[in-house]
Design a protein around this motif. Sequence first.
Motif, PDB file in Angstrom:
ATOM      1  N   ARG A 271      17.223  13.226  76.239  1.00 54.53           N
ATOM      2  CA  ARG A 271      17.836  14.598  75.681  1.00 54.53           C
ATOM      3  C   ARG A 271      16.735  15.419  74.884  1.00 54.53           C
ATOM      4  NH1 ARG A 271      21.987  11.061  74.832  1.00 54.53           N
ATOM      5  NH2 ARG A 271      21.575  10.664  72.548  1.00 54.53           N
ATOM      6  N   THR A 272      16.625  16.565  75.331  1.00 58.67           N
ATOM      7  CA  THR A 272      15.666  17.499  74.793  1.00 58.67           C
ATOM      8  C   THR A 272      16.154  18.369  73.554  1.00 58.67           C
ATOM      9  OG1 THR A 272      15.874  19.375  76.019  1.00 58.67           O
ATOM     10  CG2 THR A 272      14.377  17.647  76.806  1.00 58.67           C
ATOM     11  N   SER A 273      15.633  19.156  73.175  1.00 59.12           N
ATOM     12  CA  SER A 273      15.881  20.130  71.842  1.00 59.12           C
ATOM     13  C   SER A 273      17.044  21.133  72.726  1.00 59.12           C
ATOM     14  CB  SER A 273      14.734  20.891  71.226  1.00 59.12           C
ATOM     15  OG  SER A 273      13.955  21.655  72.098  1.00 59.12           O
ATOM     16  N   VAL A 274      17.303  21.331  73.907  1.00 61.59           N
ATOM     17  CA  VAL A 274      18.371  21.915  74.502  1.00 61.59           C
ATOM     18  C   VAL A 274      19.357  21.503  75.079  1.00 61.59           C
ATOM     19  CG1 VAL A 274      18.955  23.988  76.265  1.00 61.59           C
ATOM     20  CG2 VAL A 274      16.549  24.177  74.838  1.00 61.59           C
ATOM     21  N   ASP A 275      20.760  21.512  74.650  1.00 58.96           N
ATOM     22  CA  ASP A 275      21.626  20.584  75.366  1.00 58.96           C
ATOM     23  C   ASP A 275      21.753  20.897  76.816  1.00 58.96           C
ATOM     24  OD1 ASP A 275      22.339  19.746  73.027  1.00 58.96           O
ATOM     25  OD2 ASP A 275      24.219  21.162  72.573  1.00 58.96           O
ATOM     26  N   GLY A 276      21.787  19.804  77.699  1.00 62.57           N
ATOM     27  CA  GLY A 276      21.953  20.045  78.978  1.00 62.57           C
ATOM     28  C   GLY A 276      20.498  19.922  79.729  1.00 62.57           C
ATOM     29  N   VAL A 277      19.355  20.056  79.066  1.00 65.50           N
ATOM     30  CA  VAL A 277      17.938  19.677  79.569  1.00 65.50           C
ATOM     31  C   VAL A 277      17.399  18.404  78.950  1.00 65.50           C
ATOM     32  CG1 VAL A 277      15.837  20.716  79.681  1.00 65.50           C
ATOM     33  CG2 VAL A 277      17.552  22.253  79.357  1.00 65.50           C
ATOM     34  N   PHE A 278      17.038  17.664  80.079  1.00 68.50           N
ATOM     35  CA  PHE A 278      16.535  16.460  79.973  1.00 68.50           C
ATOM     36  C   PHE A 278      15.172  16.103  80.365  1.00 68.50           C
ATOM     37  CE2 PHE A 278      21.066  16.561  80.699  1.00 68.50           C
ATOM     38  CZ  PHE A 278      21.565  15.982  79.556  1.00 68.50           C
ATOM     39  N   ALA A 279      14.315  15.536  79.921  1.00 75.21           N
ATOM     40  CA  ALA A 279      12.859  15.215  80.399  1.00 75.21           C
ATOM     41  C   ALA A 279      12.588  13.757  80.662  1.00 75.21           C
ATOM     42  CB  ALA A 279      12.034  15.675  79.388  1.00 75.21           C
ATOM     43  N   CYS A 280      11.996  13.378  81.703  1.00 75.01           N
ATOM     44  CA  CYS A 280      11.446  12.073  81.963  1.00 75.01           C
ATOM     45  C   CYS A 280      10.429  12.066  82.917  1.00 75.01           C
ATOM     46  CB  CYS A 280      12.862  11.579  82.938  1.00 75.01           C
ATOM     47  SG  CYS A 280      12.988  12.518  84.711  1.00 75.01           S
ATOM     48  N   GLY A 281       9.666  10.851  82.935  1.00 74.07           N
ATOM     49  CA  GLY A 281       8.429  10.596  83.196  1.00 74.07           C
ATOM     50  C   GLY A 281       7.135  10.834  82.237  1.00 74.07           C
ATOM     51  N   ASP A 282       6.079  11.063  82.967  1.00 73.91           N
ATOM     52  CA  ASP A 282       5.094  11.281  82.068  1.00 73.91           C
ATOM     53  C   ASP A 282       5.007  12.682  81.282  1.00 73.91           C
ATOM     54  OD1 ASP A 282       4.305   9.229  83.243  1.00 73.91           O
ATOM     55  OD2 ASP A 282       2.513   9.764  84.249  1.00 73.91           O
ATOM     56  N   VAL A 283       5.937  13.633  81.675  1.00 76.54           N
ATOM     57  CA  VAL A 283       5.899  14.959  80.949  1.00 76.54           C
ATOM     58  C   VAL A 283       6.465  14.677  79.360  1.00 76.54           C
ATOM     59  CG1 VAL A 283       8.167  15.564  81.448  1.00 76.54           C
ATOM     60  CG2 VAL A 283       6.612  17.231  81.173  1.00 76.54           C
ATOM     61  N   GLN A 284       6.965  13.383  79.243  1.00 72.60           N
ATOM     62  CA  GLN A 284       7.327  13.220  77.862  1.00 72.60           C
ATOM     63  C   GLN A 284       6.925  11.923  77.258  1.00 72.60           C
ATOM     64  OE1 GLN A 284      10.559  10.582  77.268  1.00 72.60           O
ATOM     65  NE2 GLN A 284       9.578  10.086  79.331  1.00 72.60           N
ATOM     66  N   ASP A 285       5.988  10.889  78.180  1.00 75.26           N
ATOM     67  CA  ASP A 285       5.503   9.628  77.979  1.00 75.26           C
ATOM     68  C   ASP A 285       4.027   9.736  77.769  1.00 75.26           C
ATOM     69  OD1 ASP A 285       5.076   7.140  77.680  1.00 75.26           O
ATOM     70  OD2 ASP A 285       5.438   6.548  79.840  1.00 75.26           O
ATOM     71  N   LYS A 286       3.701   9.770  76.751  1.00 75.84           N
ATOM     72  CA  LYS A 286       1.757   9.720  76.548  1.00 75.84           C
ATOM     73  C   LYS A 286       1.426   8.328  76.275  1.00 75.84           C
ATOM     74  CE  LYS A 286       2.040  12.153  72.982  1.00 75.84           C
ATOM     75  NZ  LYS A 286       1.636  13.035  71.509  1.00 75.84           N
ATOM     76  N   ILE A 287       2.502   7.171  76.484  1.00 76.37           N
ATOM     77  CA  ILE A 287       2.064   6.003  76.192  1.00 76.37           C
ATOM     78  C   ILE A 287       1.601   4.971  77.207  1.00 76.37           C
ATOM     79  CG2 ILE A 287       2.581   3.733  74.957  1.00 76.37           C
ATOM     80  CD1 ILE A 287       3.943   5.425  72.739  1.00 76.37           C
ATOM     81  N   TYR A 288       2.631   5.159  78.029  1.00 79.57           N
ATOM     82  CA  TYR A 288       2.803   4.021  79.183  1.00 79.57           C
ATOM     83  C   TYR A 288       2.297   4.889  80.686  1.00 79.57           C
ATOM     84  CZ  TYR A 288       5.604   1.671  75.950  1.00 79.57           C
ATOM     85  OH  TYR A 288       6.132   0.881  74.706  1.00 79.57           O
ATOM     86  N   ARG A 289       2.866   5.933  80.969  1.00 79.71           N
ATOM     87  CA  ARG A 289       2.222   6.453  82.057  1.00 79.71           C
ATOM     88  C   ARG A 289       2.127   5.787  83.388  1.00 79.71           C
ATOM     89  NH1 ARG A 289      -2.126   8.096  78.768  1.00 79.71           N
ATOM     90  NH2 ARG A 289      -1.690   9.725  77.423  1.00 79.71           N
ATOM     91  N   GLN A 290       3.204   5.017  83.859  1.00 78.41           N
ATOM     92  CA  GLN A 290       3.328   4.030  84.777  1.00 78.41           C
ATOM     93  C   GLN A 290       4.447   4.529  85.833  1.00 78.41           C
ATOM     94  OE1 GLN A 290       0.983   1.513  85.357  1.00 78.41           O
ATOM     95  NE2 GLN A 290       0.242   2.466  83.857  1.00 78.41           N
ATOM     96  N   ALA A 291       4.155   4.464  87.111  1.00 77.96           N
ATOM     97  CA  ALA A 291       5.254   4.662  88.128  1.00 77.96           C
ATOM     98  C   ALA A 291       6.778   4.141  87.864  1.00 77.96           C
ATOM     99  CB  ALA A 291       4.793   4.442  89.595  1.00 77.96           C
ATOM    100  N   VAL A 292       6.564   3.016  87.338  1.00 81.44           N
ATOM    101  CA  VAL A 292       7.943   2.129  87.079  1.00 81.44           C
ATOM    102  C   VAL A 292       8.563   2.704  85.698  1.00 81.44           C
ATOM    103  CG1 VAL A 292       6.698   0.144  85.942  1.00 81.44           C
ATOM    104  CG2 VAL A 292       8.911  -0.042  87.247  1.00 81.44           C
TER     105      VAL A 292
END
Length: 322
Positions: A271-292
Motif C-alpha cells: 500500500r502506498t500513500s494513496v488508497d487504491g494504489v499499490f507498488a511492487c518490485g524494484d520500484v519500492q525495493d532498494k535492498i533485494y532487487r531480485q526477480a523472485v
Amino acid sequence: MTTHTTRMLILGSGPAGLSAAIYGARAGMKPIVVQGIQPGGQLTTTTDVENYPGFKDVIQGPWLMEQMQAQAEHVGTTMMWDTIVGVDLTRRPFRLTGDSGDVYEGDTLVIATGAQAKWLGIDSEEAMKGKGVSACATCDGFFYRGKKVAVIGGGNTAVEEALYLTNHSDDVTLIHRRDSFRAEKILQDRLFAHPNVTVIWNAEVREFIDGGGNAGLVALDLRDTVTGEHRRLEVDGGFVAIGHHPATELFRGHLDLDADGYVKVEIGSTRTSVDGVFACGDVQDKIYRQAVTAAGTGCMAALDAERFIATAEFAELAEAAE
C-alpha cells in the motif's frame, strides 16, 4: 483516442507486474498491463538465469519473461504496448494517459515500473554487458567461482557486492574514484577486515578490455584520478555498483517517495500513500532487487488490490442499504 477501463491497472511488465497480473486475472479483475519502454523488464537484458526457483538448468531471461507474459494472458490479462506520460491519482477510477493518446482508467493501480542500474556510461561497458560486465553480483557472482573479479563504486551497494563476491572468489578488488567510501562504517569495517578484498583508491575505469573471440572481459584500464596515470588490472568479471534509478518520475508529487526516489509502502504490504494504489518490485525495493522477490511483491500487490476492491464494494453496498 481510446479509453481502456479495468478493475486493476498495472504499469510495468517485469516479474512484479506480470505476477500481479496473474493473481489479479485469477481473481476475476481482468487486469490491463501497460508494458512501458522496456517490455519484460530487466530480465529481458539478462542471458543466463540460474537462481529463479523451479528450473534445474540455466534458463534465459527473455524466455522466462515470455513464459510469464503467456501465463498472464492465458488467465485473462490484456497487454497494452504504450508508455504512460500523465497520471491523475486524485480520484477513482485513477486516470492515466499514454503516449499514444489512449486513456487508461483503473479502480486500482499497481505500480511495477522497476529501477534501472546506473552505469559508468563508457562505450566498452555497453559492448561488454553480459560478457564479463554486470550490475548485479547477487545475480551473476556464481558464474565467477574461483575467478578474479572487480567491483566499481564506493557506497553501500559496492561494499556489499564486494563482500558477497568473496563467497565465490578469493580475489576481489574494489575500485573507488575517491580516497574514502560513502558506505556505512560497519560495512567498511567488515570490508577492510576481509583478507580476500583489495581496495584501489583514486581510480576510475576508462575501459573494459575485451579479450577477443569468446574470451569476454580480460582486464580493466584504470586511470589514477590524482596523477592521471593509467594501469591495467587483469580481471575476469567487472561489477558496476554505483546505484540505481527507480522509475518514479511520473509519480513525483502524486505519491510519497523516499529520499532516493523509491515509492514508500506500508511495512508488510504494498500500500502506498494513496488508497487504491499499490507498488511492487524494484520500484519500492532498494535492498533485494531480485526477480523472485519482485514476483513475490507482485503477488502481494494483487492480493492487496483485491481486498481493497472488496472492502470498497462492501462499503458502497452498506451505504446504499441505509
